[in-house]
Design an enzyme around this catalytic site. Structure first.
Site, PDB file in Angstrom:
ATOM      1  N   CYS A 149       6.130  -0.271   6.579  1.00 44.54           N
ATOM      2  CA  CYS A 149       5.786   1.029   6.052  1.00 44.54           C
ATOM      3  C   CYS A 149       6.782   1.110   5.304  1.00 44.54           C
ATOM      4  O   CYS A 149       8.038   1.216   5.648  1.00 44.54           O
ATOM      5  CB  CYS A 149       5.171   2.001   6.987  1.00 44.54           C
ATOM      6  SG  CYS A 149       4.915   3.567   6.051  1.00 44.54           S
ATOM      7  N   LEU A 150       6.681   1.407   4.280  1.00 38.36           N
ATOM      8  CA  LEU A 150       7.666   2.021   2.923  1.00 38.36           C
ATOM      9  C   LEU A 150       8.335   3.253   3.434  1.00 38.36           C
ATOM     10  O   LEU A 150       9.429   3.367   3.121  1.00 38.36           O
ATOM     11  CB  LEU A 150       6.994   2.219   1.679  1.00 38.36           C
ATOM     12  CG  LEU A 150       6.509   1.127   0.946  1.00 38.36           C
ATOM     13  CD1 LEU A 150       6.046   1.154  -0.480  1.00 38.36           C
ATOM     14  CD2 LEU A 150       7.682  -0.033   0.746  1.00 38.36           C
ATOM     15  N   GLN A 161       2.851   9.910   1.239  1.00 39.13           N
ATOM     16  CA  GLN A 161       4.352   9.346   1.415  1.00 39.13           C
ATOM     17  C   GLN A 161       5.111   9.888   0.172  1.00 39.13           C
ATOM     18  O   GLN A 161       6.385   9.694   0.075  1.00 39.13           O
ATOM     19  CB  GLN A 161       4.139   7.724   1.319  1.00 39.13           C
ATOM     20  CG  GLN A 161       3.397   7.320   2.554  1.00 39.13           C
ATOM     21  CD  GLN A 161       3.440   5.774   2.592  1.00 39.13           C
ATOM     22  OE1 GLN A 161       2.306   5.243   1.997  1.00 39.13           O
ATOM     23  NE2 GLN A 161       4.222   4.930   2.980  1.00 39.13           N
ATOM     24  N   GLY A 169       0.978  -0.979   0.027  1.00 37.57           N
ATOM     25  CA  GLY A 169       0.240   0.046  -0.078  1.00 37.57           C
ATOM     26  C   GLY A 169       0.900   1.264   0.059  1.00 37.57           C
ATOM     27  O   GLY A 169       2.054   1.212   0.357  1.00 37.57           O
ATOM     28  N   HIS A 210      -4.329   1.791   7.862  1.00 37.24           N
ATOM     29  CA  HIS A 210      -2.987   2.320   7.661  1.00 37.24           C
ATOM     30  C   HIS A 210      -2.732   3.372   6.762  1.00 37.24           C
ATOM     31  O   HIS A 210      -2.372   4.532   7.098  1.00 37.24           O
ATOM     32  CB  HIS A 210      -1.999   0.961   7.499  1.00 37.24           C
ATOM     33  CG  HIS A 210      -0.747   1.429   7.362  1.00 37.24           C
ATOM     34  ND1 HIS A 210       0.157   1.024   8.193  1.00 37.24           N
ATOM     35  CD2 HIS A 210       0.117   2.082   6.464  1.00 37.24           C
ATOM     36  CE1 HIS A 210       1.613   1.278   7.875  1.00 37.24           C
ATOM     37  NE2 HIS A 210       1.449   2.361   6.769  1.00 37.24           N
ATOM     38  N   GLU A 211      -3.128   3.290   5.578  1.00 36.23           N
ATOM     39  CA  GLU A 211      -3.150   4.143   4.430  1.00 36.23           C
ATOM     40  C   GLU A 211      -4.115   5.476   4.536  1.00 36.23           C
ATOM     41  O   GLU A 211      -3.551   6.471   4.495  1.00 36.23           O
ATOM     42  CB  GLU A 211      -3.596   3.772   2.949  1.00 36.23           C
ATOM     43  CG  GLU A 211      -2.821   2.257   2.668  1.00 36.23           C
ATOM     44  CD  GLU A 211      -1.404   2.518   2.633  1.00 36.23           C
ATOM     45  OE1 GLU A 211      -0.777   3.801   2.616  1.00 36.23           O
ATOM     46  OE2 GLU A 211      -0.571   1.691   3.092  1.00 36.23           O
ATOM     47  N   HIS A 243      -2.074   7.683   6.989  1.00 32.17           N
ATOM     48  CA  HIS A 243      -1.185   8.759   6.315  1.00 32.17           C
ATOM     49  C   HIS A 243      -1.638   9.935   5.871  1.00 32.17           C
ATOM     50  O   HIS A 243      -1.083  11.089   5.749  1.00 32.17           O
ATOM     51  CB  HIS A 243      -0.480   7.759   5.112  1.00 32.17           C
ATOM     52  CG  HIS A 243       0.599   6.791   5.423  1.00 32.17           C
ATOM     53  ND1 HIS A 243       1.652   7.325   6.069  1.00 32.17           N
ATOM     54  CD2 HIS A 243       0.889   5.533   5.246  1.00 32.17           C
ATOM     55  CE1 HIS A 243       2.604   6.348   6.219  1.00 32.17           C
ATOM     56  NE2 HIS A 243       1.934   5.171   5.745  1.00 32.17           N
TER      57      HIS A 243
HETATM   58 NI    NI Z   1       2.444   3.321   5.448  1.00 28.94          NI
END
Ligand code: NI
Length: 168
Positions: free
Chosen positions: A91-92, A51, A46, A133-134, A137
């Site tokens: 998480c990226l 991000q 995701g 989670h997204e 963000h």
């Molecule tokens: Ni993330």
């Protein structure tokens, strides 16, 4: 198509609250395409526009084993949530760090698709975790915010060290 660079915690830009999309145009479609390419290249499941330093409410996801079932949510909103589950998240924007976070077990999400049409989706398990989670963000939240202050400081220290090491 182009690959975008991903902001890393504790970058302050990850704290900005994203703005709703008024109208889905070619700009949003191109961003979604680039974000999917970026997410696949980074082996993520995701990615939120925040991000990649874009301040709009758009997220992409693909939870399939075969990596060919992209999902795009524009202006996603959780309209119902039930139960609780604890899942180990990564998480990226927080590379190499994994931690358990408690979230709702199932959610109902309302969003716009790339065609600008509204849809609703009932999600549970990992998909529900990923959606929560997204959306976090987009609201300027990162999963490490759920950790204790001590643990979060440890994560921050480790990442700063990694980031310094990458620069030399
Ligand atoms: Ni993330």
């Amino acid at each position: 198509m182009s690959r975008l660079s991903i902001l890393e915690f504790p970058d302050r830009r990850l704290r900005r609250v994203a703005k709703p999309v008024d109208q889905v145009t070619e700009t949003e479609r191109q961003l979604a395409t680039d974000m999917l390419e970026t997410m696949y290249a980074a082996r993520g499941i995701g990615l939120a526009a925040t991000q990649v330093n874009e301040g709009i409410r758009l997220v992409v996801m693909d939870l399939s084993e075969s990596r060919d079932e992209p999902r795009v949510f524009i202006n996603p909103e959780i309209v119902d949530r039930n139960g609780a589950q604890t899942c180990e998240e990564g998480c990226l924007s927080v590379p190499g760090i994994y931690a358990e976070v408690e979230r709702a077990e199932s959610v109902r999400v309302k969003a716009l698709g790339l065609d600008g049409e509204p849809f609703e989706l009932d999600a549970e398990g990992l998909l529900a975790v990923c959606i929560q989670h997204e959306i976090d963000h987009l609201d300027g939240k990162v999963f490490v915010d759920y950790l204790s202050p001590l643990k979060r400081r440890m994560v921050e220290k480790r990442l700063r060290k990694q980031q310094r090491a990458e620069k030399v």
